[in-house]
Design a protein around this motif. Structure first.
Motif, PDB file in Angstrom:
ATOM      1  N   PHE A  55       0.848  -1.181   0.000  1.00 43.29           N
ATOM      2  CA  PHE A  55       0.000   0.000   0.000  1.00 43.29           C
ATOM      3  C   PHE A  55       0.889   1.239   0.000  1.00 43.29           C
ATOM      4  CE2 PHE A  55      -2.491  -3.387   1.622  1.00 43.29           C
ATOM      5  CZ  PHE A  55      -3.843  -3.070   1.503  1.00 43.29           C
ATOM      6  N   ARG A  56       0.385   2.309  -0.564  1.00 43.68           N
ATOM      7  CA  ARG A  56       1.103   3.575  -0.433  1.00 43.68           C
ATOM      8  C   ARG A  56       0.940   4.081   1.000  1.00 43.68           C
ATOM      9  NH1 ARG A  56       1.692   7.002  -5.872  1.00 43.68           N
ATOM     10  NH2 ARG A  56       3.719   7.233  -4.850  1.00 43.68           N
ATOM     11  N   ILE A  57       2.034   4.564   1.558  1.00 44.00           N
ATOM     12  CA  ILE A  57       1.966   5.050   2.947  1.00 44.00           C
ATOM     13  C   ILE A  57       1.999   6.574   3.020  1.00 44.00           C
ATOM     14  CG2 ILE A  57       2.961   2.929   3.856  1.00 44.00           C
ATOM     15  CD1 ILE A  57       5.619   4.502   4.212  1.00 44.00           C
ATOM     16  N   GLY A  58       2.045   7.242   1.851  1.00 44.74           N
ATOM     17  CA  GLY A  58       1.936   8.693   1.836  1.00 44.74           C
ATOM     18  C   GLY A  58       2.940   9.369   2.748  1.00 44.74           C
ATOM     19  N   SER A  59       2.442  10.247   3.606  1.00 45.37           N
ATOM     20  CA  SER A  59       3.323  11.087   4.409  1.00 45.37           C
ATOM     21  C   SER A  59       4.034  10.353   5.532  1.00 45.37           C
ATOM     22  CB  SER A  59       2.543  12.264   4.983  1.00 45.37           C
ATOM     23  OG  SER A  59       2.225  13.181   3.959  1.00 45.37           O
ATOM     24  N   VAL A  60       3.723   9.092   5.787  1.00 39.82           N
ATOM     25  CA  VAL A  60       4.557   8.312   6.694  1.00 39.82           C
ATOM     26  C   VAL A  60       5.989   8.289   6.165  1.00 39.82           C
ATOM     27  CG1 VAL A  60       4.870   6.077   7.826  1.00 39.82           C
ATOM     28  CG2 VAL A  60       2.562   6.931   7.388  1.00 39.82           C
ATOM     29  N   THR A  61       6.131   8.480   4.855  1.00 39.51           N
ATOM     30  CA  THR A  61       7.454   8.603   4.225  1.00 39.51           C
ATOM     31  C   THR A  61       8.301   9.672   4.902  1.00 39.51           C
ATOM     32  OG1 THR A  61       6.516   7.910   2.096  1.00 39.51           O
ATOM     33  CG2 THR A  61       8.625   9.068   2.029  1.00 39.51           C
ATOM     34  N   LYS A  62       7.658  10.727   5.378  1.00 37.08           N
ATOM     35  CA  LYS A  62       8.402  11.837   5.997  1.00 37.08           C
ATOM     36  C   LYS A  62       9.204  11.375   7.209  1.00 37.08           C
ATOM     37  CE  LYS A  62       5.295  15.599   4.575  1.00 37.08           C
ATOM     38  NZ  LYS A  62       4.384  14.811   3.710  1.00 37.08           N
ATOM     39  N   THR A  63       8.704  10.382   7.926  1.00 40.60           N
ATOM     40  CA  THR A  63       9.447   9.913   9.103  1.00 40.60           C
ATOM     41  C   THR A  63      10.775   9.288   8.686  1.00 40.60           C
ATOM     42  OG1 THR A  63       8.342   7.740   9.132  1.00 40.60           O
ATOM     43  CG2 THR A  63       7.291   9.538  10.346  1.00 40.60           C
ATOM     44  N   PHE A  64      10.811   8.662   7.520  1.00 41.99           N
ATOM     45  CA  PHE A  64      12.057   8.089   7.009  1.00 41.99           C
ATOM     46  C   PHE A  64      13.030   9.197   6.616  1.00 41.99           C
ATOM     47  CE2 PHE A  64       9.112   4.608   6.596  1.00 41.99           C
ATOM     48  CZ  PHE A  64       9.886   3.480   6.852  1.00 41.99           C
ATOM     49  N   THR A  65      12.513  10.217   5.959  1.00 40.11           N
ATOM     50  CA  THR A  65      13.371  11.345   5.581  1.00 40.11           C
ATOM     51  C   THR A  65      13.918  12.031   6.820  1.00 40.11           C
ATOM     52  OG1 THR A  65      12.180  11.661   3.492  1.00 40.11           O
ATOM     53  CG2 THR A  65      13.407  13.550   4.359  1.00 40.11           C
ATOM     54  N   ALA A  66      13.087  12.172   7.846  1.00 34.05           N
ATOM     55  CA  ALA A  66      13.551  12.793   9.093  1.00 34.05           C
ATOM     56  C   ALA A  66      14.675  11.980   9.726  1.00 34.05           C
ATOM     57  CB  ALA A  66      12.383  12.942  10.062  1.00 34.05           C
ATOM     58  N   VAL A  67      14.563  10.668   9.704  1.00 40.06           N
ATOM     59  CA  VAL A  67      15.631   9.821  10.249  1.00 40.06           C
ATOM     60  C   VAL A  67      16.919  10.016   9.449  1.00 40.06           C
ATOM     61  CG1 VAL A  67      16.386   7.408  10.475  1.00 40.06           C
ATOM     62  CG2 VAL A  67      14.154   8.120  11.372  1.00 40.06           C
ATOM     63  N   LEU A  68      16.822  10.123   8.136  1.00 43.38           N
ATOM     64  CA  LEU A  68      18.018  10.369   7.321  1.00 43.38           C
ATOM     65  C   LEU A  68      18.669  11.702   7.700  1.00 43.38           C
ATOM     66  CD1 LEU A  68      16.916   9.236   3.735  1.00 43.38           C
ATOM     67  CD2 LEU A  68      18.427   8.034   5.320  1.00 43.38           C
ATOM     68  N   VAL A  69      17.860  12.713   7.966  1.00 38.79           N
ATOM     69  CA  VAL A  69      18.407  14.015   8.358  1.00 38.79           C
ATOM     70  C   VAL A  69      19.141  13.900   9.691  1.00 38.79           C
ATOM     71  CG1 VAL A  69      17.820  16.366   9.056  1.00 38.79           C
ATOM     72  CG2 VAL A  69      16.699  15.347   7.063  1.00 38.79           C
ATOM     73  N   LEU A  70      18.542  13.213  10.658  1.00 35.74           N
ATOM     74  CA  LEU A  70      19.194  13.078  11.966  1.00 35.74           C
ATOM     75  C   LEU A  70      20.429  12.192  11.887  1.00 35.74           C
ATOM     76  CD1 LEU A  70      18.296  14.421  14.661  1.00 35.74           C
ATOM     77  CD2 LEU A  70      16.593  14.503  12.840  1.00 35.74           C
ATOM     78  N   GLN A  71      20.437  11.213  11.001  1.00 34.35           N
ATOM     79  CA  GLN A  71      21.659  10.440  10.769  1.00 34.35           C
ATOM     80  C   GLN A  71      22.778  11.358  10.294  1.00 34.35           C
ATOM     81  OE1 GLN A  71      20.915   7.361   7.893  1.00 34.35           O
ATOM     82  NE2 GLN A  71      20.577   5.789   9.449  1.00 34.35           N
ATOM     83  N   ALA A  72      22.455  12.222   9.339  1.00 30.38           N
ATOM     84  CA  ALA A  72      23.457  13.146   8.809  1.00 30.38           C
ATOM     85  C   ALA A  72      23.957  14.093   9.902  1.00 30.38           C
ATOM     86  CB  ALA A  72      22.875  13.929   7.632  1.00 30.38           C
ATOM     87  N   ARG A  73      23.047  14.529  10.775  1.00 25.07           N
ATOM     88  CA  ARG A  73      23.467  15.380  11.887  1.00 25.07           C
ATOM     89  C   ARG A  73      24.423  14.630  12.799  1.00 25.07           C
ATOM     90  NH1 ARG A  73      21.039  16.916  16.783  1.00 25.07           N
ATOM     91  NH2 ARG A  73      20.892  14.670  17.123  1.00 25.07           N
TER      92      ARG A  73
END
Length: 457
Positions: A55-73
């Protein structure tokens, strides 16, 4: 009725009452085998509905992007208070900080420039960035919460640039593969369910077009299963159960992400937003952490549970629906998490005696008065702790750890006054006779600020 029967009845009721063609639901917890259920039909003749339907999860995708940002930090590639322009060449709005974009308080307009939802054509990664000057800053930075797909899409492209790949490749390499989320992909898989718009006045359901988000993918592109998403919710709330070695993120970083930075509604205070995560209070010091999502023909709700009696840890739930109008499913995820701890609570572990407090700290234990209120200092689990005597049941204690070079100065590492120092003052016999916590004086008896007992003449 068993817990599984209660889960199933709740799911079937939402599918029927909400007239949702396909509903896929999963529950993950640290102390039980995963539970899942599918109800309905996938609409995909080559792949009937089952637990592997995507199924498409839509904006739940944002939580993955946020984790990538905090990894980079955490890897030293950025600071959350850096402006976007420090890492991405943008034609406008580059002063918006990464922290503000993660918490939807940067003032970016909701969508990229253009009429994506009319044309069903999204800009590619280069176009998204190049046309940022055609988007508005609809609010001053920091004024209030304003949800923005554009903001998270920009952050996804920023991380991709820092890592030298595409957002999809970086996500797969750094999050999906290490966590074993093998059913979560950016591209639509063969097992994809069909997303529908269900008619409000009949039983007709029409397939929605499949929109590929291009440069906006970091905000809403992903496909997944309920099982993968329940595991992801458990990671967001209890990383020690899913990522015990901290390979994806340190537990302290996820704790930082879960701290509320803004409320989503200043009148109701029913939900907050942290660093890319939605926070939904449930009362009695319980909060559900995760995100909801929507794409044409699909709705998703993915949350984990923090705190509360009966919580086994690693408790996450996901509800994925193949209807753009089945809004009843948004409450279901919270209902399932509540049922889990009510009908099948974690086992109560017996108390066992532990080591006594070190001799140097024994004279600290017991009641102290500060600012006119009683507090109790104690020693549990190898740490000095403190609570207000009238603290509500279930409220966490302040926890202290001594500084490496001075055991009579302790840092508050969690709870009230976190970050502040606790200083111990001893008499000539080595007994602690006074405390200073966050500079406030604590004494064995009730005293005024100038050191007198209320009973003094």
């Amino acid at each position: 009725m068993s817990p599984a029967e209660r889960f199933e009845r709740a799911v079937r009721k939402v599918q029927a009452d909400g007239r949702i063609p396909a509903l896929s639901v999963a529950l993950h917890r640290a102390d039980r085998d995963p539970w899942s259920l599918t109800v309905g039909t996938s609409g995909n003749p080559a792949h009937p509905l089952d637990a592997d339907s995507r199924f498409r999860i839509g904006s739940v995708t944002k939580t993955f992007t946020a984790v990538l940002v905090l990894q980079a930090r955490d890897d030293g590639l950025l600071d959350l208070d850096d402006p976007v322009s420090a890492h991405l060449d943008v034609p406008a709005h580059g002063d918006a900080t990464i922290r503000r974009l993660l918490s939807h308080t940067a003032g970016y307009q909701r969508e990229p420039h253009g009429n994506v939802w009319d044309t069903l054509v999204a800009p590619d990664a280069a176009g998204l960035v190049a046309e940022l000057d055609r988007a508005e800053r609809v609010l001053p930075t920091g004024r209030r919460f304003h949800y923005s797909n554009l903001g998270l899409a920009v952050l996804g492209q920023l991380v991709a640039r820092l890592r030298g790949g595409t957002w999809e490749s970086v996500l797969t390499e750094r999050v999906l593969t290490p966590l074993g989320l093998t059913s979560t992909t950016a591209a639509a898989p063969a097992e994809a369910a069909v997303g529908y718009l269900v008619d409000a006045y009949s039983d007709a359901a029409r397939p929605e077009p499949r929109l590929e988000l291009g440069g906006v993918s970091p905000a809403a592109q992903l496909w997944s299963t309920a099982t993968d998403m329940a595991r992801w919710a458990a990671f967001l709330t209890s990383p020690e159960t899913v990522d015990p070695d901290g390979a994806i993120l340190a537990p302290a970083t996820l704790e930082e992400m879960r701290w509320p930075l803004t409320t989503t509604d200043e009148a109701q205070w029913a939900a907050g937003f942290g660093l890319g995560l939605l926070l939904v209070p449930q009362g009695r010091r319980v909060v559900h952490v995760g995100h909801d999502g929507a794409m044409p023909g699909f709705l998703a709700s993915v949350y984990g549970r923090r705190g509360g009696d009966g919580n086994p840890g690693g408790l996450g739930a996901a509800v994925l629906a193949s209807s753009g109008t089945g809004a009843a499913m948004f409450d279901l995820v919270h209902e399932l998490l509540a049922i889990a701890v009510e009908a099948d609570p974690a086992e109560i572990r017996p108390w066992t005696p532990g080591e006594p407090a070190p001799a140097a700290y024994r004279s600290v234990l017991g009641p102290w008065w500060g600012e006119g209120f009683p507090h109790v200092f104690s020693w549990h689990d190898g740490t000095m702790q403190a609570r207000a005597a009238d603290a509500p049941a279930g409220s966490p204690p302040a926890v202290f750890r001594p500084l490496p070079d001075n055991p009579d100065i302790l840092r508050t590492v969690s709870g009230r006054e976190v970050g502040e120092l606790l200083r111990l003052t001893r008499d000539e016999h080595g007994t602690v006779v006074r405390l200073h916590w966050a500079t406030y004086r604590f004494t064995r008896g009730l005293e005024t600020f100038d050191g007198h007992s209320p009973g003094d003449g």
